[in-house]
Design a protein around this motif. Structure first.
Motif, short mmCIF file in Angstrom:
data_model
loop_
_atom_site.label_atom_id
_atom_site.label_comp_id
_atom_site.label_asym_id
_atom_site.label_seq_id
_atom_site.Cartn_x
_atom_site.Cartn_y
_atom_site.Cartn_z
N GLU A 59 1.10 -1.40 0.11
CA GLU A 59 -0.73 0.05 0.27
C GLU A 59 0.76 1.30 -0.16
O GLU A 59 1.59 0.98 0.95
CB GLU A 59 -1.13 -0.21 1.36
N ASN A 118 -4.30 4.95 -2.22
CA ASN A 118 -5.97 5.98 -1.61
C ASN A 118 -6.16 6.61 -2.61
O ASN A 118 -5.22 7.32 -2.75
CB ASN A 118 -4.80 5.84 0.05
N GLU A 150 -7.64 2.27 -3.00
CA GLU A 150 -8.38 1.94 -1.89
C GLU A 150 -9.65 3.02 -1.68
O GLU A 150 -8.91 4.61 -1.77
CB GLU A 150 -7.25 1.87 -0.68
N ASP A 180 -11.60 0.49 2.30
CA ASP A 180 -10.65 0.68 3.06
C ASP A 180 -11.69 1.07 4.72
O ASP A 180 -12.58 1.81 4.13
CB ASP A 180 -9.44 2.36 2.75
N LYS A 201 -11.37 -4.14 3.61
CA LYS A 201 -9.44 -4.83 4.26
C LYS A 201 -10.33 -4.17 5.78
O LYS A 201 -11.34 -2.75 6.14
CB LYS A 201 -9.29 -3.22 3.79
MG MG Z 1 -5.23 2.65 2.96
#
Ligand code: MG
Ligand code: C2E
Ligand code: MG
Ligand code: MG
Length: 275
Positions: A59, A118, A150, A180, A201
């Motif tokens: 990530e 993200n 995400e 996320d 997640k």
């Molecule tokens: Mg994240």
């Protein structure tokens, strides 16, 4: 003397009142400069298979070391950026850096796992999001299959239908989508089922309480069951100890991410991990 004391008192009071506002203004203008000058760094937190401990992805996370303010935490500067349109530039800059890194790994014949980036709600909702993603990929010669986006539940909420169609376009380029911090928002099962999402997640706040708090155990189990029912993959975030790891291993398959395995590393270390 009285005047002097009075002034000193006034000064103190005034400083206290304006300190936070001043810091905010100075910090946000420094952040704007940093984003513009590409002074933010990207680090990579590894994701592992909970059972085999194979490295399955990274990530990408932003870091800001300001010459004037020192290291500013993402919780502070991302929130600040999200309060303005600056987050859009920041998110695209991270995507650009990640794509350039992926390309340079591929040039060096290094096999690259999926890299997750993200994306804030504001960025996703911006007109031209899909075209931006597409052109960043193209100019860096990167295939969409190398990337995951995400998104949080709240990023997806405002106009679900419109966002589903944008996500479908993005997925057609090969990118996958994960949700996320799952469990902290308000997604219902029926809502989730309509989203073109491949992974949930589990938020770190539940993982942290595993084996300490029965409710957290139950929530983690419910999220795992929900993901399975919908045919989605699972990533547990913020795994810090062996007790949590064992709980998750027993409920696998899934991927894990957290300080127990590795913190986020710079590109150089990520390269060594891949080689
Ligand atoms: Mg994240
Ligand atoms: P996130 O996307 O949920 O990322 C996971 C956060 O948990 C990261 O914090 C990571 O360093 C931290 N973390 C990982 N393992 C552990 C662990 O075992 N224990 C604990 N206590 N923490 C762990 P970080 O890097 O401070 O980022 C915070 C949040 O800021 C991220 O949460 C994400 O929402 C946001 N963020 C960071 N970079 C970006 C970016 O480039 N764009 C956008 N839109 N948001 C970003
Ligand atoms: Mg998270
Ligand atoms: Mg978060």
């Amino acid at each position: 003397a009285a005047k002097k004391a009075g002034r000193a008192t006034w000064k103190c009071y005034s400083h206290k009142m304006t300190d936070d506002a001043t810091r905010y203004l100075l910090l946000s203008s420094a952040l704007r400069e940093a984003v513009k000058n590409r002074d933010l760094q990207v680090v990579f937190q590894p994701k592992y298979d909970v059972e085999s401990l194979d490295l399955v992805g990274f990530e990408a996370l932003s870091r800001w070391h300001s010459p004037d303010f020192g290291t500013v935490s993402p919780d502070e500067f991302i929130t600040m950026a999200e309060n303005s349109a600056l987050i859009v530039d920041l998110d695209y800059a991270v995507l650009e850096t990640v794509c350039a890194q992926v390309h340079s790994w591929q040039q060096a014949s290094i096999a690259v796992p999926k890299i997750a980036v993200n994306v804030s709600g504001r960025t996703l909702q911006q007109a031209g999001f899909f075209q931006q993603v597409q052109s960043i990929l193209q100019r860096n010669h990167v295939d969409g299959h190398n990337l995951e986006l995400e998104l949080t539940e709240t990023a997806l909420l405002p106009q679900p239908e419109k966002q589903v169609s944008i996500l479908d376009q993005v997925r057609a380029l090969g990118l996958t989508i994960s949700i996320d911090d799952f469990g902290t928002g308000y997604s219902s099962l029926s809502y989730l089922q309509r989203l073109p999402v491949s992974t949930l997640k589990i938020d770190a706040s539940f993982v942290r309480e595993i084996s300490i708090n029965d409710d957290a155990d139950a929530i983690a189990e419910a999220i795992i069951a929900m993901a399975r029912a919908l045919g989605m993959g699972i990533v547990a975030e913020g795994v810090e100890n062996e007790l949590q790891a064992r709980f998750l291993r027993e409920r696998g398959p899934m991927s894990v991410q957290g300080f127990l395995y590795s913190k986020a590393v710079n590109a150089h270390t990520a390269t060594e991990m891949l080689s």
